[in-house]
Motif scaffolding. Structure first.
Motif, short mmCIF file in Angstrom:
data_model
loop_
_atom_site.label_atom_id
_atom_site.label_comp_id
_atom_site.label_asym_id
_atom_site.label_seq_id
_atom_site.Cartn_x
_atom_site.Cartn_y
_atom_site.Cartn_z
N GLU A 213 49.85 39.48 64.99
CA GLU A 213 48.60 39.80 65.67
C GLU A 213 47.54 40.29 64.70
OE1 GLU A 213 49.35 42.55 68.77
OE2 GLU A 213 50.64 41.21 69.93
N GLN A 214 47.96 40.86 63.59
CA GLN A 214 46.99 41.41 62.64
C GLN A 214 46.30 40.32 61.86
OE1 GLN A 214 49.01 43.89 59.84
NE2 GLN A 214 50.06 42.21 58.85
N PHE A 215 45.09 40.61 61.42
CA PHE A 215 44.28 39.72 60.58
C PHE A 215 43.62 40.63 59.57
CE2 PHE A 215 40.81 36.17 60.74
CZ PHE A 215 41.15 35.83 59.44
N VAL A 216 44.24 40.78 58.39
CA VAL A 216 43.81 41.80 57.43
C VAL A 216 43.46 41.12 56.10
CG1 VAL A 216 44.46 43.88 56.16
CG2 VAL A 216 45.23 43.56 58.51
N LEU A 217 42.31 41.49 55.54
CA LEU A 217 41.87 40.99 54.25
C LEU A 217 41.96 42.13 53.23
CD1 LEU A 217 38.59 39.20 55.41
CD2 LEU A 217 40.86 38.22 55.24
N THR A 218 42.46 41.81 52.04
CA THR A 218 42.56 42.80 50.96
C THR A 218 41.83 42.25 49.74
OG1 THR A 218 44.72 43.50 51.79
CG2 THR A 218 44.10 44.21 49.57
N PHE A 219 40.92 43.08 49.16
CA PHE A 219 40.10 42.64 48.04
C PHE A 219 40.40 43.52 46.82
CE2 PHE A 219 37.80 41.81 51.96
CZ PHE A 219 37.43 40.48 51.82
N PRO A 245 36.32 48.14 39.95
CA PRO A 245 37.76 48.04 39.64
C PRO A 245 38.50 49.36 39.79
CG PRO A 245 36.46 46.85 38.00
CD PRO A 245 35.49 47.61 38.84
N GLU A 246 37.85 50.47 39.42
CA GLU A 246 38.55 51.74 39.46
C GLU A 246 38.81 52.23 40.88
OE1 GLU A 246 34.12 52.48 38.65
OE2 GLU A 246 35.71 51.17 37.92
N GLU A 247 38.17 51.61 41.89
CA GLU A 247 38.40 52.01 43.27
C GLU A 247 39.70 51.43 43.83
OE1 GLU A 247 34.85 52.08 45.92
OE2 GLU A 247 33.82 51.15 44.24
N GLY A 248 40.30 50.46 43.14
CA GLY A 248 41.54 49.85 43.64
C GLY A 248 41.27 48.84 44.73
N ALA A 249 42.28 48.60 45.57
CA ALA A 249 42.18 47.58 46.62
C ALA A 249 41.36 48.09 47.79
CB ALA A 249 43.57 47.18 47.09
N TRP A 250 40.57 47.19 48.38
CA TRP A 250 39.77 47.50 49.58
C TRP A 250 40.29 46.62 50.72
CZ3 TRP A 250 34.74 44.89 51.28
CH2 TRP A 250 34.20 45.54 52.41
N GLU A 251 40.74 47.25 51.81
CA GLU A 251 41.36 46.54 52.93
C GLU A 251 40.41 46.54 54.13
OE1 GLU A 251 45.03 47.77 55.55
OE2 GLU A 251 45.78 46.80 53.71
N ALA A 267 32.51 35.50 42.81
CA ALA A 267 33.85 35.09 43.19
C ALA A 267 34.82 35.14 42.03
CB ALA A 267 33.79 33.67 43.78
N TYR A 268 34.33 34.89 40.83
CA TYR A 268 35.22 34.86 39.66
C TYR A 268 35.80 36.23 39.36
CZ TYR A 268 31.02 36.62 37.33
OH TYR A 268 29.92 37.37 36.98
N ASP A 269 35.21 37.29 39.88
CA ASP A 269 35.71 38.65 39.68
C ASP A 269 36.50 39.16 40.87
OD1 ASP A 269 35.04 39.37 37.12
OD2 ASP A 269 33.02 40.03 37.64
N THR A 270 36.62 38.36 41.95
CA THR A 270 37.15 38.85 43.22
C THR A 270 38.47 38.16 43.55
OG1 THR A 270 34.87 39.12 43.98
CG2 THR A 270 36.61 39.27 45.64
N LYS A 271 39.51 38.95 43.79
CA LYS A 271 40.83 38.46 44.21
C LYS A 271 41.02 38.82 45.68
CE LYS A 271 45.78 39.14 43.37
NZ LYS A 271 46.79 39.89 42.58
N ILE A 272 41.45 37.83 46.50
CA ILE A 272 41.54 38.01 47.95
C ILE A 272 42.98 37.74 48.40
CG2 ILE A 272 40.61 37.33 50.20
CD1 ILE A 272 38.20 36.18 48.69
N THR A 273 43.48 38.59 49.31
CA THR A 273 44.78 38.39 49.95
C THR A 273 44.56 38.43 51.46
OG1 THR A 273 45.87 39.50 48.11
CG2 THR A 273 47.16 39.17 50.10
#
Length: 306
Positions: A213-219, A245-251, A267-273
């Motif tokens: 049910e969840q729909f979660v993006l992590t940056f 970068p020092e802030e860590g992952a943003w969900e 986009a070249y600096d951004t990793k998405i999960t």
């Protein structure tokens, strides 16, 4: 209006960000942001704030502040040097005074370190050569060993239980072996993320198949970058952030949406999960740095449908 102000305004409007939204992101009053766009730097609290405000404005839009300064250096007011800067001689005297203080204290510190090290070495030698009471401990432990050896009668009972188990034809290794069908079912239930070319301003359309049910993006970012999460069409902003970068992952939890729009100027600096699945850019982010993505979440087909 200056060329710098016109450039910043065009970049802001291209991303669909209002002055009020930019004010919440940068914490700079909207009237100062508008003064930067109009080139009215005299309306700012001081010339020192001009470069600082322009830097925050550019970074909030995902732009490189250093590139902006290089391109429009002549338009940005230069901060004046305060009169109350201590002379070079006064600073050098202060530094030399600090060095002499450390030079006087250093021998005392080294002496204390040597004394502590000697005490620790002496303590270790004393512990090493003191007689141990291992013999007494081994004597105390011997009765328990004898007690264990004096009860051989219990062993036949254990053997009998093993014989009964073998007589019934029960094999524990068969019970512990994994069921291949369960592994295949678990693999089939893992979420998948597929990509196809987009159109109408969308670079890539991704489809997430997941029964959760969840729909979660992590940056996560390798450099300071703006991220905009919006509803389909890109008009309604769900969440936005200039992530460092020092802030860590943003969900960001977008479980109440089935489709979302991502605005990524860097986009070249951004990793998405997405729900734990790493998103791979279908369009090379090093070739096209500014990208707009669309992600749709659907349920996985039943096993009978595949």
């Amino acid at each position: 209006m200056t060329e710098l102000g016109q450039y910043l305004r065009e970049q802001r409007q291209a991303q669909g960000i209002s002055l009020e939204e930019l004010q919440r992101t940068t914490k700079i009053q909207a009237r100062y942001l508008e003064a930067i766009e109009e080139g009215h730097y005299d309306a700012l609290p001081g010339q020192f704030y001009a470069r600082a405000f322009v830097r925050q404005y550019a970074e909030a839009l995902g732009l490189s502040a250093e590139e902006v300064f290089q391109a429009y250096e002549k338009e940005i007011p230069q901060p004046t040097v305060p009169d109350e800067i201590p002379s070079r001689m006064a600073r050098s005297k202060h530094v030399s005074t600090q060095k002499s203080t450390w030079a006087r204290a250093l021998p005392k510190v080294l002496t204390a370190v040597v004394i502590v090290a000697a005490l620790i070495a002496l303590y270790m030698l004393v512990i090493r050569f003191l007689p141990s009471d291992d013999g007494e401990r081994s004597d105390d432990a011997s009765p328990s060993v004898q007690t264990e050896n004096m009860a051989p009668e219990e062993q036949p009972d254990q053997a009998t239980e093993e014989d009964v188990t073998q007589g019934n034809g029960t094999d524990s290794t068969e019970d512990a072996s994994p069921d291949p069908s369960e592994d295949q079912e678990e693999q089939a239930n893992e979420p998948t993320l597929t990509a196809e070319a987009g159109e109408g301003g969308i670079d890539t359309v991704y489809t997430l198949q997941d029964n959760a049910e969840q729909f979660v993006l992590t940056f996560e970012v390798s450099g300071r970058a703006y991220i905009g999460v919006r509803a389909p069409g890109g008009s309604q902003i769900i969440a936005q952030k200039t992530l460092a970068p020092e802030e860590g992952a943003w969900e960001v939890d977008v479980s109440s949406y089935e489709t979302i729009n991502l605005r990524l100027p860097r986009a070249y600096d951004t990793k998405i999960t997405v729900n734990g699945v790493a998103l791979s850019y279908d369009v090379d982010a090093n070739q096209q740095k500014d990208q707009t993505l669309l992600i749709k979440k659907t349920s996985m087909p039943d096993a009978g449908e595949s």
